[in-house]
Design a protein around this motif. Structure first.
Motif, PDB file in Angstrom:
ATOM      1  N   ARG A  64      29.198 102.188 -11.124  1.00 12.50           N
ATOM      2  CA  ARG A  64      29.203 101.586 -12.351  1.00 12.50           C
ATOM      3  C   ARG A  64      28.866 102.626 -13.426  1.00 12.50           C
ATOM      4  NH1 ARG A  64      25.486  97.124 -11.139  1.00 12.50           N
ATOM      5  NH2 ARG A  64      26.724  97.411  -9.323  1.00 12.50           N
ATOM      6  N   LEU A  66      27.324 102.686 -17.694  1.00 13.08           N
ATOM      7  CA  LEU A  66      26.756 101.903 -18.607  1.00 13.08           C
ATOM      8  C   LEU A  66      27.422 102.245 -19.981  1.00 13.08           C
ATOM      9  CD1 LEU A  66      23.116 101.931 -17.467  1.00 13.08           C
ATOM     10  CD2 LEU A  66      24.972 100.303 -16.976  1.00 13.08           C
ATOM     11  N   GLY A  78      28.566 108.677 -18.387  1.00  9.00           N
ATOM     12  CA  GLY A  78      29.443 107.823 -17.508  1.00  9.00           C
ATOM     13  C   GLY A  78      30.730 108.949 -17.212  1.00  9.00           C
ATOM     14  N   GLN A 159      21.365  97.081 -18.965  1.00  8.63           N
ATOM     15  CA  GLN A 159      22.194  96.986 -17.654  1.00  8.63           C
ATOM     16  C   GLN A 159      23.276  96.050 -17.272  1.00  8.63           C
ATOM     17  OE1 GLN A 159      20.802  99.205 -14.953  1.00  8.63           O
ATOM     18  NE2 GLN A 159      19.701  99.934 -16.662  1.00  8.63           N
ATOM     19  N   ARG A 162      28.270  97.116 -18.762  1.00 11.14           N
ATOM     20  CA  ARG A 162      28.740  98.055 -17.734  1.00 11.14           C
ATOM     21  C   ARG A 162      30.199  97.782 -17.453  1.00 11.14           C
ATOM     22  NH1 ARG A 162      26.635  93.434 -15.636  1.00 11.14           N
ATOM     23  NH2 ARG A 162      27.287  92.776 -13.646  1.00 11.14           N
TER      24      ARG A 162
END
Length: 174
Positions: A64, A66, A78, A159, A162
């Motif tokens: 993942r 964010l 990322g 959180q 995402r």
């Protein structure tokens, strides 16, 4: 009642007997190293220590990325994760990926579905730019419908903003 007790006891004995030789697939077992998919240097096939496994992808590379509030722009952190994902996907061509876009609980359902789609698509486009065939990637959005943290503060919101890359095995044919 006596019959139930005996059946339970028998089941317990059988279950315990199945666990009597924990090394039966290891180097000392029949077939030596590699038997039953075991590799003494990397652990079991499919484990987080197997660089070809989805568990390795999820735990070591990261599944993942964010995003900032109301953004679908990929951060430098990322990009680092996505570079690893791209390399893994290029090395493991038998896997496809669905990229799920998510948002925090702020905003309307419709707005967050669109934002989640923009996030998932940004990840897809980045992976394609790194050489991953677009035919192996799909996108979907869940908006704010699938939070991983539930509370009304920034720690939770951050959180939930995402995009998650979910792998599926499918033998690709050329």
């Amino acid at each position: 009642m006596k019959m139930m007790t005996k059946a339970t006891l028998l089941l317990l004995v059988l279950a315990t007997a199945a666990c009597t030789n924990p090394n039966r697939f290891g180097a000392g077992g029949a077939g030596g190293a590699g038997a039953g998919g075991f590799d003494a240097t990397t652990g079991m096939a499919g484990s987080p220590s197997d660089p070809r496994s989805p568990a390795f992808f999820n735990q070591t590379i990261g599944d993942r990325v964010l995003f900032a509030v109301d953004q679908s722009t990929i951060s430098p952190e990322g990009r680092t994760i996505l570079d690893g994902q791209a390399q893994w996907l290029l090395t493991n061509a038998d896997y496809r990926a669905v990229i799920e876009g998510h948002a925090d609980e702020q905003g309307t359902r419709e707005y967050n579905l669109a934002l989640g789609f923009r996030r998932a698509n940004a990840v897809r486009e980045y992976l394609v730019s790194r050489g991953v065939p677009s035919a192996r990637l799909e996108v979907t959005s869940y908006g704010k419908e699938r939070p991983i943290e539930v509370c009304s503060n920034e720690a939770c919101y951050s959180q939930n903003r995402r995009a998650v890359t979910v792998l599926s095995f499918s033998a690709m044919t050329s």
